[in-house]
Design an enzyme around this catalytic site. Structure first.
Site, PDB file in Angstrom:
ATOM      1  N   LEU A  33       0.804  -1.221   0.000  1.00  0.00           N
ATOM      2  CA  LEU A  33       0.000   0.000   0.000  1.00  0.00           C
ATOM      3  C   LEU A  33       0.839   1.275   0.000  1.00  0.00           C
ATOM      4  CD1 LEU A  33      -2.784  -1.088   2.529  1.00  0.00           C
ATOM      5  CD2 LEU A  33      -2.745  -1.302   0.033  1.00  0.00           C
ATOM      6  N   GLY A  36      -1.686   6.431  -2.613  1.00  0.00           N
ATOM      7  CA  GLY A  36      -2.803   6.303  -3.569  1.00  0.00           C
ATOM      8  C   GLY A  36      -3.905   5.440  -2.969  1.00  0.00           C
ATOM      9  N   HIS A  37      -3.508   4.269  -2.452  1.00  0.00           N
ATOM     10  CA  HIS A  37      -4.499   3.387  -1.807  1.00  0.00           C
ATOM     11  C   HIS A  37      -5.164   4.113  -0.629  1.00  0.00           C
ATOM     12  CE1 HIS A  37      -1.560   0.259  -3.413  1.00  0.00           C
ATOM     13  NE2 HIS A  37      -2.687  -0.115  -3.973  1.00  0.00           N
ATOM     14  N   GLN A 154      -9.913  -0.500 -15.932  1.00  0.00           N
ATOM     15  CA  GLN A 154     -10.492  -1.343 -14.878  1.00  0.00           C
ATOM     16  C   GLN A 154     -11.719  -0.667 -14.253  1.00  0.00           C
ATOM     17  OE1 GLN A 154      -8.015  -3.441 -11.792  1.00  0.00           O
ATOM     18  NE2 GLN A 154      -8.646  -1.722 -10.521  1.00  0.00           N
TER      19      GLN A 154
HETATM   20  P1  AMP Z   1      -3.756  -2.259  -6.749  1.00  0.00           P
HETATM   21  O1  AMP Z   1      -3.335  -2.596  -5.352  1.00  0.00           O
HETATM   22  O2  AMP Z   1      -2.637  -1.829  -7.627  1.00  0.00           O
HETATM   23  O3  AMP Z   1      -4.651  -3.317  -7.358  1.00  0.00           O
HETATM   24  O4  AMP Z   1      -4.674  -0.969  -6.604  1.00  0.00           O
HETATM   25  C1  AMP Z   1      -5.791  -0.966  -5.765  1.00  0.00           C
HETATM   26  C2  AMP Z   1      -6.618   0.250  -6.074  1.00  0.00           C
HETATM   27  O5  AMP Z   1      -5.843   1.428  -5.832  1.00  0.00           O
HETATM   28  C3  AMP Z   1      -7.086   0.320  -7.528  1.00  0.00           C
HETATM   29  O6  AMP Z   1      -8.436   0.762  -7.571  1.00  0.00           O
HETATM   30  C4  AMP Z   1      -6.134   1.320  -8.121  1.00  0.00           C
HETATM   31  O7  AMP Z   1      -6.688   2.022  -9.232  1.00  0.00           O
HETATM   32  C5  AMP Z   1      -5.909   2.262  -6.959  1.00  0.00           C
HETATM   33  N1  AMP Z   1      -4.658   3.013  -7.129  1.00  0.00           N
HETATM   34  C6  AMP Z   1      -3.430   2.513  -7.374  1.00  0.00           C
HETATM   35  N2  AMP Z   1      -2.532   3.514  -7.519  1.00  0.00           N
HETATM   36  C7  AMP Z   1      -3.224   4.672  -7.370  1.00  0.00           C
HETATM   37  C8  AMP Z   1      -2.864   6.061  -7.424  1.00  0.00           C
HETATM   38  N3  AMP Z   1      -1.620   6.467  -7.664  1.00  0.00           N
HETATM   39  N4  AMP Z   1      -3.842   6.979  -7.220  1.00  0.00           N
HETATM   40  C9  AMP Z   1      -5.123   6.590  -6.982  1.00  0.00           C
HETATM   41  N5  AMP Z   1      -5.513   5.302  -6.927  1.00  0.00           N
HETATM   42  C10 AMP Z   1      -4.581   4.351  -7.121  1.00  0.00           C
END
Ligand code: AMP
Length: 284
Positions: A33, A36-37, A154
């Site tokens: 994490l 962003g998360h 997605q």
């Molecule tokens: P992931 O763990 O990469 O599957 O991401 C989980 C969620 O966090 C997904 O909905 C991603 O789009 C979102 N996410 C990942 N990176 C960012 C970011 N830099 N800004 C906003 N949301 C993000």
């Protein structure tokens, strides 16, 4: 500390009770994490009375030869961040619980937009995403689910999943969180060497170049973006594409209006994606 739910059975039992008195917001993640998360968690907290974050590296969405095995797994660190963020429940199931007979199970297959862009480079990726998201929705039964605009295709496909299959879930899109220099936060950024980290900035330069050429038409937007990527020796472009954000259809030269520019590239061995809104045409 968040209440950690490690099996589907326990998650169903506990969250069914929670759902009787509270609204539930779900934030699906693969862990590792970053801020962003955590911005998604913030939005979740503002839109429901209880927040569930799932942490699951989903084997079904990785194609053979991708980074499933080496994907960063940092659960203790993730849990500390989710604790500080005030998350109520963390759902972290085992692969054997989610896929007891392996990933050759019933799949959720997206519509036409599941065959474009990322899908051309990641075999069956979105079947894996939509299948795991459907499973998570059925296990957690959230009122609200938060997904990042970082993964724009997605997010589009999850919105379509909810609409097409008549699910009663409010899907909220969250803006992309970036480093000060513009690099979009990603769990995969930790794979990058110092040189690669610098070269990775060409993705956001490419998007900015495209967006700033909006009044010169689609061809100029794409060639501006491609130029920014080709200037970097460490970067190999997968695609630069421009879609209509309402339909995710690729736009042609005659298109005018709001658009989304998407880029995917490999920086060394790390595959990164990013996107930016743009306006095509003279008038803003
Ligand atoms: P992931 O763990 O990469 O599957 O991401 C989980 C969620 O966090 C997904 O909905 C991603 O789009 C979102 N996410 C990942 N990176 C960012 C970011 N830099 N800004 C906003 N949301 C993000």
């Amino acid at each position: 500390m968040p209440h950690v739910l490690t099996t589907i059975a326990e998650a169903k039992e506990v969250l069914r009770e929670v759902g009787k008195t509270d609204t539930i917001a779900l934030v699906p993640t693969m862990g590792a994490l970053h801020d962003g998360h955590l911005s998604l968690v913030d939005i979740a907290k503002r839109n429901a009375t209880k927040t569930v974050v799932s942490v699951f590296v989903n084997p079904m969405q990785f194609a053979p030869g991708e980074d499933f095995e080496r994907y960063p797994r940092t659960f203790d660190d993730d849990l500390a961040k989710l604790d500080a963020a005030g998350v109520d429940y963390v759902f972290a199931p085992a692969v054997s619980d989610m896929y007891p007979e392996g990933v050759k199970q019933t799949r959720v297959v997206g519509g036409y937009a599941a065959g474009l862009l990322e899908a051309a480079h990641r075999l069956a990726h979105f079947d894996g995403v939509l299948t795991v998201v459907t499973k998570l929705f059925n296990i957690v039964r959230p009122n609200v689910a938060v997904f990042g605009e970082k993964d724009a295709q997605q997010l589009f496909l999850v919105r379509r999943l909810v609409r097409d299959l008549n699910l009663d879930i409010n899907v909220i899109g969250a803006p992309i969180i970036r480093e000060d220099d513009g690099l979009a936060l990603s769990s995969r950024n930790r794979y990058l060497s110092t040189e690669e980290r610098a070269a990775a900035l060409s993705l956001v330069r490419a998007l900015s170049a495209a967006a700033s050429n909006g009044d010169r038409g689609i061809r100029e937007m794409i060639s501006g973006a491609q130029g920014a990527l080709m200037d970097e020796k460490l970067v190999k472009m997968d695609y630069v594409s421009i879609v209509d954000p309402e339909t995710f259809a690729l736009v042609n030269e005659a298109y005018r209006g709001k658009a989304l520019v998407l880029v995917a590239a490999r920086v060394g061995t790390t595959r990164l994606i990013d996107n930016m809104s743009a306006y095509v045409g003279e008038y803003r």
